[in-house]
Write a protein that holds these residues in place. Sequence first.
Motif, mmCIF file in Angstrom:
data_model
loop_
_atom_site.group_PDB
_atom_site.id
_atom_site.type_symbol
_atom_site.label_atom_id
_atom_site.label_comp_id
_atom_site.label_asym_id
_atom_site.label_seq_id
_atom_site.Cartn_x
_atom_site.Cartn_y
_atom_site.Cartn_z
ATOM 1 N N SER A 182 0.728 -1.354 -0.080
ATOM 2 C CA SER A 182 -0.113 -0.014 0.237
ATOM 3 C C SER A 182 0.892 1.247 -0.021
ATOM 4 C CB SER A 182 -0.829 -0.086 1.092
ATOM 5 O OG SER A 182 -0.157 0.010 2.541
ATOM 6 N N GLY A 183 1.943 1.341 0.274
ATOM 7 C CA GLY A 183 2.993 2.404 0.374
ATOM 8 C C GLY A 183 2.664 3.298 1.378
ATOM 9 N N ASP A 184 3.260 4.497 1.349
ATOM 10 C CA ASP A 184 3.070 5.515 2.319
ATOM 11 C C ASP A 184 1.785 6.622 1.869
ATOM 12 O OD1 ASP A 184 6.089 7.409 1.309
ATOM 13 O OD2 ASP A 184 3.941 7.392 0.342
ATOM 14 N N MET A 185 1.564 7.617 2.458
ATOM 15 C CA MET A 185 0.586 8.354 2.142
ATOM 16 C C MET A 185 1.108 9.737 1.481
ATOM 17 S SD MET A 185 -1.958 7.727 5.479
ATOM 18 C CE MET A 185 -0.700 8.344 6.944
ATOM 19 N N SER A 186 2.180 9.808 0.861
ATOM 20 C CA SER A 186 2.680 11.007 0.294
ATOM 21 C C SER A 186 1.858 11.506 -0.743
ATOM 22 C CB SER A 186 4.146 10.477 -0.426
ATOM 23 O OG SER A 186 3.711 9.512 -1.383
ATOM 24 N N ASP A 187 0.765 10.991 -1.059
ATOM 25 C CA ASP A 187 -0.092 11.643 -1.982
ATOM 26 C C ASP A 187 -1.199 12.427 -1.172
ATOM 27 O OD1 ASP A 187 -1.566 9.666 -0.968
ATOM 28 O OD2 ASP A 187 -2.739 9.071 -2.825
ATOM 29 N N MET A 188 -1.031 12.610 -0.089
ATOM 30 C CA MET A 188 -1.983 13.486 0.803
ATOM 31 C C MET A 188 -2.170 14.950 0.404
ATOM 32 S SD MET A 188 -2.250 14.082 4.782
ATOM 33 C CE MET A 188 -2.211 12.365 5.187
ATOM 34 N N LYS A 189 -3.356 15.416 0.041
ATOM 35 C CA LYS A 189 -3.457 16.642 -0.659
ATOM 36 C C LYS A 189 -3.347 17.655 0.434
ATOM 37 C CE LYS A 189 -6.919 18.764 -3.360
ATOM 38 N NZ LYS A 189 -8.119 18.690 -3.985
ATOM 39 N N ASP A 190 -2.227 18.632 0.449
ATOM 40 C CA ASP A 190 -1.956 19.641 1.471
ATOM 41 C C ASP A 190 -2.154 19.235 2.923
ATOM 42 O OD1 ASP A 190 -3.885 22.240 -0.362
ATOM 43 O OD2 ASP A 190 -1.820 21.817 -0.399
ATOM 44 N N GLU A 191 -1.118 18.103 2.939
ATOM 45 C CA GLU A 191 -1.201 17.379 4.342
ATOM 46 C C GLU A 191 -2.776 17.421 5.193
ATOM 47 O OE1 GLU A 191 1.123 15.951 5.321
ATOM 48 O OE2 GLU A 191 2.431 16.387 3.711
ATOM 49 N N THR A 192 -2.709 18.015 6.424
ATOM 50 C CA THR A 192 -3.896 17.898 7.014
ATOM 51 C C THR A 192 -4.773 19.256 7.196
ATOM 52 O OG1 THR A 192 -2.741 18.367 9.042
ATOM 53 C CG2 THR A 192 -3.229 16.113 8.591
ATOM 54 N N ALA A 193 -4.577 20.129 6.021
ATOM 55 C CA ALA A 193 -4.942 21.521 6.028
ATOM 56 C C ALA A 193 -6.636 21.657 5.855
ATOM 57 C CB ALA A 193 -4.363 22.164 4.879
ATOM 58 N N HIS A 194 -7.048 20.586 5.435
ATOM 59 C CA HIS A 194 -8.697 20.892 5.080
ATOM 60 C C HIS A 194 -9.621 20.398 6.266
ATOM 61 C CE1 HIS A 194 -7.669 22.436 1.221
ATOM 62 N NE2 HIS A 194 -6.643 21.332 1.030
ATOM 63 N N ILE A 195 -9.080 19.264 6.713
ATOM 64 C CA ILE A 195 -10.177 18.945 7.819
ATOM 65 C C ILE A 195 -9.716 19.031 9.209
ATOM 66 C CG2 ILE A 195 -11.512 16.599 8.429
ATOM 67 C CD1 ILE A 195 -12.026 17.683 5.597
ATOM 68 N N SER A 196 -10.745 19.192 10.288
ATOM 69 C CA SER A 196 -10.333 19.437 11.450
ATOM 70 C C SER A 196 -10.967 18.478 12.264
ATOM 71 C CB SER A 196 -10.597 20.718 12.432
ATOM 72 O OG SER A 196 -12.005 20.864 12.281
ATOM 73 N N VAL A 197 -10.599 17.664 13.223
ATOM 74 C CA VAL A 197 -11.426 16.447 13.812
ATOM 75 C C VAL A 197 -11.014 16.713 15.343
ATOM 76 C CG1 VAL A 197 -11.381 14.041 14.392
ATOM 77 C CG2 VAL A 197 -11.121 14.722 11.761
ATOM 78 N N THR A 198 -12.260 16.532 16.102
ATOM 79 C CA THR A 198 -12.224 16.921 17.516
ATOM 80 C C THR A 198 -13.027 15.715 18.180
ATOM 81 O OG1 THR A 198 -12.368 19.374 16.933
ATOM 82 C CG2 THR A 198 -12.651 18.458 19.329
ATOM 83 N N GLY A 199 -12.239 15.324 19.115
ATOM 84 C CA GLY A 199 -13.095 13.984 20.021
ATOM 85 C C GLY A 199 -14.026 14.637 20.870
ATOM 86 N N LEU A 200 -15.282 13.976 20.798
ATOM 87 C CA LEU A 200 -16.441 14.661 21.415
ATOM 88 C C LEU A 200 -16.733 13.644 22.599
ATOM 89 C CD1 LEU A 200 -19.076 15.242 18.925
ATOM 90 C CD2 LEU A 200 -17.762 16.752 20.094
ATOM 91 N N ALA A 201 -16.769 12.361 22.502
ATOM 92 C CA ALA A 201 -17.158 11.155 23.826
ATOM 93 C C ALA A 201 -16.772 10.190 23.230
ATOM 94 C CB ALA A 201 -18.575 11.717 24.104
ATOM 95 N N GLU A 202 -16.914 9.099 24.401
ATOM 96 C CA GLU A 202 -16.699 7.668 24.152
ATOM 97 C C GLU A 202 -17.645 7.016 25.338
ATOM 98 O OE1 GLU A 202 -13.011 4.994 25.002
ATOM 99 O OE2 GLU A 202 -12.568 6.571 23.649
ATOM 100 N N VAL A 203 -18.460 6.082 24.669
ATOM 101 C CA VAL A 203 -19.435 5.416 25.275
ATOM 102 C C VAL A 203 -19.038 3.875 25.200
ATOM 103 C CG1 VAL A 203 -21.144 7.029 25.670
ATOM 104 C CG2 VAL A 203 -21.096 5.392 23.700
ATOM 105 N N GLN A 204 -19.253 3.127 26.302
ATOM 106 C CA GLN A 204 -18.972 1.502 26.192
ATOM 107 C C GLN A 204 -20.265 0.829 25.659
ATOM 108 O OE1 GLN A 204 -16.230 0.241 27.699
ATOM 109 N NE2 GLN A 204 -16.561 -1.858 26.874
ATOM 110 N N SER A 205 -20.201 0.363 24.468
ATOM 111 C CA SER A 205 -21.367 0.087 23.608
ATOM 112 C C SER A 205 -21.491 -1.751 23.561
ATOM 113 C CB SER A 205 -21.187 0.464 22.213
ATOM 114 O OG SER A 205 -19.946 0.124 21.719
ATOM 115 N N ASP A 206 -20.323 -2.445 24.147
ATOM 116 C CA ASP A 206 -20.550 -3.726 24.259
ATOM 117 C C ASP A 206 -19.786 -4.163 25.435
ATOM 118 O OD1 ASP A 206 -21.112 -6.241 22.593
ATOM 119 O OD2 ASP A 206 -19.265 -6.662 23.267
ATOM 120 N N LEU A 207 -20.450 -5.092 26.305
ATOM 121 C CA LEU A 207 -20.221 -5.459 27.708
ATOM 122 C C LEU A 207 -19.769 -7.080 27.507
ATOM 123 C CD1 LEU A 207 -22.502 -3.635 30.013
ATOM 124 C CD2 LEU A 207 -20.277 -2.967 29.508
ATOM 125 N N ASN A 208 -19.618 -7.663 26.331
ATOM 126 C CA ASN A 208 -18.996 -8.979 26.519
ATOM 127 C C ASN A 208 -17.842 -8.954 27.217
ATOM 128 O OD1 ASN A 208 -18.129 -11.646 25.692
ATOM 129 N ND2 ASN A 208 -18.813 -11.388 23.523
#
Length: 431
Positions: free
Chosen positions: A138-164
């Motif tokens: 699969s190679g590396d991610m050198s084709d990434m467009k303008d690095e991380t310039a266009h999208i911001s990602v923020t963590g909101l919350a985390e819940v336990q959804s399976d208790l097996n």
Amino acid sequence: MGKQRVPDLYRAPFPLYSIKVDPKTGLVITAGGGGASKTGIKNAVHFLDLQLVGEHQYSASLLHSHDTDTRATMNLAVGNGVIAAGQDGTCCLMRFKHCTQKEGGKAAAKDGNSMQQGNARRRAGKGDKGGQDGAAASGDMSDMKDETAHISVTGLAEVQSDLNPQDPLQKVVRFSPDLSLLLTGGTDGYIRVWEFPSLKKKFDFKVHEGEIEDLDMSPGNKHLVTVGRDFACSVWSGNQLAMGLKWNETMPQIAEKTYRYMACRFGKVEDQKDALRLYTVQIPHKRDRKPPPCYLTKWDGKSFLPMLTAPCGAEVISSLAVSDSGTFLGLGTVTGSVAIYIAFSLQKLYYVQESHGIVVTDLAFLPDSLKGRNIKGNNETAMLSVAVDSRCQVHTVPNRRSFPIWLVLFFCGLMVVGIVLLLQYLFPGFI
């Protein structure tokens, strides 16, 4: 149709397990990874920019890669700028924003692993092995467009959804159609319904013995349909069982418990505003040397009476999708094949044998239109597929040639006139 080469739209450096198209921005969001294995295979959510090239072809470029540390995302739901990601036994919520300035994107890139809390659990099974195969070329991610310039990602919350207690794993996540609820199901057989965006738990009830395979909710949040490995497909009203579905009641030649339900999806009916359909996939419970066919069933989405059942090939189905208009169904198989069916008749319209090298993990139809622009081009429909082979592909069905109705009527009129003139010539005094 048949065995042909579908060019890869995109290839990730890790196995892909889920793909969604954000209806507001048109971003393609795909995710996966190698889990907690120490092979160096990444775990990430990738945001792709999809562009129509000409009338039928597409290209995709990587806008942003959001690292998910030691946890692979096995399933995704997207709604109102929020991603709900199934990672081990938890559901992680992340807000994403399509930035217009480079600075905004770079600042957002620093959030890194803000979502990574709690103990990382190893995802045993095909993910680890598939990851090694997938990363090899699969190679590396050198084709990434303008690095991380266009999208911001923020963590909101985390819940336990399976208790097996053995190996907790969220198998499926879905937003309700009105985005007021978030629904999760896992290996412990419980459905957990969370109010969104507060994430206050509304329901927590057991629906199946063993793993939940799939779930979907009807418009208006009236009915919840769940599919389990215990041969059951159940309809729920709130947390109360309304009925169990029996797809093979009209097929006495099929013995009880020789098939199990694998997937369920609600779909609209084109040109019928208030009509609703439910589609289910049934696969053989055990594999024979000569494999029996899998089946597609169409149900009335309100009475839940079966309307039509049709075989859909001997390859075991692994994923199901329904187009926004309800016109088309998409199927992926464990052997990597991809098919598109007409929802009305359950007839096969498109099929590529072993388009992927291994199990197709998820499918997503492109919206009919996006921000006023035609994203489908001169195609009747277009569908994305991802697989454990790290590849993302797009499957298109070109518009079938059709004549304008006025042209058809004009030719019919000419034919009538021609016949009348011919009869007048052959039988003088006919008129």
